[in-house]
Every structure is written in structure tokens, then in C-alpha cells.
Design an enzyme around this catalytic site. Structure first.
Site, PDB file in Angstrom:
ATOM      1  N   TYR A   1      -8.314 -10.524   3.818  1.00 15.86           N
ATOM      2  CA  TYR A   1      -9.483  -9.790   4.348  1.00 15.86           C
ATOM      3  C   TYR A   1     -10.475  -9.425   3.252  1.00 15.86           C
ATOM      4  CZ  TYR A   1      -6.843  -5.534   3.014  1.00 15.86           C
ATOM      5  OH  TYR A   1      -6.130  -4.588   2.334  1.00 15.86           O
ATOM      6  N   GLU A   2     -10.073  -9.569   1.976  1.00 16.40           N
ATOM      7  CA  GLU A   2     -11.038  -9.359   0.883  1.00 16.40           C
ATOM      8  C   GLU A   2     -11.867 -10.622   0.644  1.00 16.40           C
ATOM      9  OE1 GLU A   2      -9.212  -6.923  -2.569  1.00 16.40           O
ATOM     10  OE2 GLU A   2      -7.498  -7.755  -1.492  1.00 16.40           O
TER      11      GLU A   2
ATOM     12  N   ALA B   1       2.691  -2.040   4.033  1.00 13.61           N
ATOM     13  CA  ALA B   1       2.467  -1.008   5.041  1.00 13.61           C
ATOM     14  C   ALA B   1       2.181  -1.740   6.349  1.00 13.61           C
ATOM     15  CB  ALA B   1       1.276  -0.155   4.651  1.00 13.61           C
TER      16      ALA B   1
ATOM     17  N   SER C   1       0.830  -1.215   0.000  1.00 14.92           N
ATOM     18  CA  SER C   1       0.000   0.000   0.000  1.00 14.92           C
ATOM     19  C   SER C   1       0.857   1.254   0.000  1.00 14.92           C
ATOM     20  CB  SER C   1      -0.854   0.074   1.266  1.00 14.92           C
ATOM     21  OG  SER C   1      -1.631  -1.067   1.400  1.00 14.92           O
TER      22      SER C   1
ATOM     23  N   HIS D   1      -7.018   4.409   7.145  1.00 15.33           N
ATOM     24  CA  HIS D   1      -6.367   3.886   5.940  1.00 15.33           C
ATOM     25  C   HIS D   1      -5.788   5.015   5.070  1.00 15.33           C
ATOM     26  CE1 HIS D   1      -5.347   1.117   2.740  1.00 15.33           C
ATOM     27  NE2 HIS D   1      -6.143   1.732   1.887  1.00 15.33           N
TER      28      HIS D   1
ATOM     29  N   MET E   1      -1.394  -6.951   7.430  1.00 15.40           N
ATOM     30  CA  MET E   1      -2.447  -7.886   7.010  1.00 15.40           C
ATOM     31  C   MET E   1      -2.102  -8.598   5.699  1.00 15.40           C
ATOM     32  SD  MET E   1      -5.652  -5.333   7.687  1.00 15.40           S
ATOM     33  CE  MET E   1      -5.754  -4.294   9.144  1.00 15.40           C
ATOM     34  N   SER E   2      -0.815  -8.803   5.458  1.00 17.68           N
ATOM     35  CA  SER E   2      -0.437  -9.414   4.173  1.00 17.68           C
ATOM     36  C   SER E   2       0.869 -10.184   4.335  1.00 17.68           C
ATOM     37  CB  SER E   2      -0.263  -8.317   3.110  1.00 17.68           C
ATOM     38  OG  SER E   2       0.843  -7.499   3.426  1.00 17.68           O
TER      39      SER E   2
ATOM     40  N   HIS F   1      -3.922   0.245  -4.132  1.00 20.66           N
ATOM     41  CA  HIS F   1      -3.357  -0.948  -4.760  1.00 20.66           C
ATOM     42  C   HIS F   1      -3.754  -0.936  -6.226  1.00 20.66           C
ATOM     43  CE1 HIS F   1      -2.219  -3.034  -1.023  1.00 20.66           C
ATOM     44  NE2 HIS F   1      -3.231  -2.381  -0.520  1.00 20.66           N
TER      45      HIS F   1
ATOM     46  N   ASN G   1       2.120   3.991  10.724  1.00 23.68           N
ATOM     47  CA  ASN G   1       1.414   4.525  11.907  1.00 23.68           C
ATOM     48  C   ASN G   1       1.912   3.786  13.149  1.00 23.68           C
ATOM     49  OD1 ASN G   1      -0.299   2.362  10.352  1.00 23.68           O
ATOM     50  ND2 ASN G   1      -0.844   2.125  12.505  1.00 23.68           N
TER      51      ASN G   1
ATOM     52  N   HIS H   1      -5.624  -9.774  -0.720  1.00 20.71           N
ATOM     53  CA  HIS H   1      -5.596  -9.901   0.735  1.00 20.71           C
ATOM     54  C   HIS H   1      -6.634 -10.910   1.201  1.00 20.71           C
ATOM     55  CE1 HIS H   1      -4.021  -5.806  -0.047  1.00 20.71           C
ATOM     56  NE2 HIS H   1      -3.205  -6.094   0.949  1.00 20.71           N
TER      57      HIS H   1
HETATM   58  N1  HPA Z   1      -2.286  -2.745  11.708  1.00 19.73           N
HETATM   59  C1  HPA Z   1      -2.464  -3.664  10.733  1.00 19.73           C
HETATM   60  N2  HPA Z   1      -2.174  -3.427   9.455  1.00 19.73           N
HETATM   61  C2  HPA Z   1      -1.678  -2.208   9.144  1.00 19.73           C
HETATM   62  C3  HPA Z   1      -1.478  -1.216  10.115  1.00 19.73           C
HETATM   63  C4  HPA Z   1      -1.806  -1.508  11.468  1.00 19.73           C
HETATM   64  O1  HPA Z   1      -1.651  -0.676  12.393  1.00 19.73           O
HETATM   65  N3  HPA Z   1      -0.973  -0.138   9.458  1.00 19.73           N
HETATM   66  C5  HPA Z   1      -0.876  -0.479   8.147  1.00 19.73           C
HETATM   67  N4  HPA Z   1      -1.308  -1.734   7.947  1.00 19.73           N
END
Ligand code: HPA
Length: 272
Positions: free
Chosen positions: A86-87, A114, A31, A247, A211-212, A62, A235, A84
Site C-alpha cells: 500500500y506504500e 497486526a 506494527s 491506526h 495488509m502484509s 515501523h 481490533n 507494504h
Molecule cells: N484490516 C486490515 N489490516 C489491519 C486491520 C484490519 O482490520 N487491523 C490491523 N491491520
């Protein structure tokens, strides 16, 4: 199914579109890190929608195309966009592009993502070399029939190549980029973590959370590819500061770190 036979079919379709490619590496862009695609020269591209077994990507930030071109004087394959879990994709589908780049001749895999910073000293914009990972997705892309030529129980004592990591650290020094080093925890998402979950991750030894990436690297290990990767810390993970997670911020911080990231990856590819 998203196994070896389907990967060969997909690779044939890509070759028909892009011609012959002899990749020094295949690179997965996370990302906000899509800017690397703009650094390719002589780029040829094929949209994911035209590759059998691939899906259109739906997540903002993406892209969804496979490119072949020159970076740092070497030919590379770029996967701009990923699938992903989660999709709603299975772990097998999330890792399928790795099987395809392997079928296209790639033996080195570079993954980027990310991630939230679990280590308290990390700051948004930091880059972290992935030294190891925790599979907290509780799914495995190798579940199902054993694929020809792959071990049933792949060794995972060094899925992240120390040789490639050393080259990345050298490239970082030469590019004047500060490169942290740590453990990536892969969770399913799509909700971000709670502060209590982040405290657990910290105790488990995670430095970053995302998450990947984990399914991709497990398949790379089964295929005996060498893998390396970088997390862009976009973050502080939840609860480390009072700020809510968003996001849009993840994409924006990724884009700001992109210059350092691109310089580093380009120099690394040149050393392969
Ligand atoms: N948690 C999970 N996935 C992420 C985060 C996070 O804080 N930041 C970017 N992808």
C-alpha cells in the site's frame, strides 16, 4: 529488480556492516511489535537506508532497521519494519527482505503482523498462529523471470510449517500464553475493509485480515524456507462492532500484547 542477484549484493553490504551472523531464524516484526528488538542481546544493527535495494519505511509504528543479535540463546536476524504494497511497493519489493535474510543464511522465517479479527470470538490483544493464508492481494512476488534454483510453480500445500507451528503451540503452553489458530487473509489496503467485505472474508474462511505477510511467505516457500507466524489481533474487523477503525489503536493494542508476544517468540527460538 528485487531478485536473487540483488539479494546477494544486499547481503554482502549487511555482512560488511554486521560481521558474520549464523541465524537460527529471521524474524519480521509487525506494527506495534517492535519491542522484541529490545530483548536482543549483543545487538548489531544496520538502518534499511544503508542496505542496497531496501527503502526507508514510512509507516508510524515501523522502525526500519535490520538487527543481528541473540534471543533465547540463539543468534537471530530481526527485520524491524517492512515494505507494504500500500506504500506503492511491488510484491517483489515487499518480499525482498526475505531474499536477503535467506542470502544471509536464514532457513527459518518467522513473520508477525497486526490484523483485524474476522472470527467473531476474537478479542483485541489475542494472538493467532497463522495456520494458512488467503492471497487476496492478487499480486505475486514470483511474477517475472524464474530465479536460479527456485521452482517456476512452487508448491503451496504447506507454506506454514506444521513443525514450527507445533513448536509455537508448545512454547505458548509453557509461557502461559493463549494462542488462537486461524487463516490470515492478506489484502492490499491501505483503506480498511467495509463490513460487507468482512462478511465475504468470513465466508471465504478467513479468521484475520491484514495488509502484509503474504508476499514474504510466498518467497519463503519458493526458497524452501520453513515459515511460521503470528497475527496480533488489534481490533475487531469492520462491522463486527460499531467502532470505527483507527491506526493509533492498532499500534496501541499491539504494544499491549507485546509482552506475551515477546515471551512466546523468545521461548520458541530457544527450541529451534
Ligand atoms: N484490516 C486490515 N489490516 C489491519 C486491520 C484490519 O482490520 N487491523 C490491523 N491491520
Amino acid at each position: 529488480m528485487s531478485g536473487a542477484a540483488e539479494a546477494r549484493l544486499a547481503a554482502d553490504a549487511v555482512r560488511a556492516r554486521l560481521g558474520v551472523c549464523s541465524p537460527a531464524a529471521a524474524i519480521v516484526l509487525g506494527s506495534g511489535l517492535g519491542a522484541l528488538a529490545d530483548r536482543l542481546t549483543d545487538a548489531r544493527r544496520v538502518p534499511y537506508a544503508e542496505i542496497p535495494g531496501f527503502h526507508a519505511t514510512q509507516v508510524v509504528g515501523h522502525r526500519g532497521e535490520l538487527l543481528c543479535g541473540t534471543l533465547g540463546g540463539r543468534e537471530v536476524l530481526l527485520l524491524a519494519g517492512r515494505f507494504h504494497m500500500y506504500e506503492g511497493h511491488s510484491a517483489q519489493a515487499a518480499a525482498f527482505p526475505v531474499r536477503v535474510v535467506h542470502a544471509l543464511g536464514a532457513r527459518v522465517l518467522f513473520v508477525s503482523n497486526a490484523a483485524g479479527g474476522v472470527r467473531r470470538t476474537f478479542r483485541p490483544g489475542d494472538l493467532m498462529l497463522i495456520a494458512d493464508h488467503l492471497n487476496l492481494m492478487f499480486r505475486n512476488p514470483l511474477i517475472g523471470p524464474q530465479q536460479p534454483g527456485e521452482p517456476r510453480f512452487p508448491d503451496m500445500s504447506a507454506p506454514w510449517s506444521p513443525r514450527l507451528a507445533a513448536l509455537l503451540e508448545e512454547a505458548a503452553r509453557e509461557s502461559g500464553v493463549v494462542l488462537q489458530r486461524g487463516v490470515y487473509a492478506g489484502l492490499l489496503g491501505p483503506s480498511y475493509e467495509t463490513p460487507a467485505e468482512v462478511r465475504v472474508l468470513e465466508r471465504l474462511g478467513a479468521d484475520a485480515v491484514g495488509m502484509s505477510t503474504v508476499p514474504e511467505v510466498i518467497v519463503a516457500a519458493a526458497l524452501r524456507m520453513e515459515a511460521a507466524g503470528i497475527s496480533c489481533i488489534t481490533n475487531h474487523a469492520a462491522g463486527i462492532t460499531a467502532a470505527p477503525l483507527d491506526h493509533a489503536e492498532v499500534i496501541e493494542v499491539g504494544a499491549r500484547a507485546a509482552d506475551a508476544f515477546c515471551a512466546l517468540v523468545e521461548r520458541w527460538v530457544a527450541r529451534l
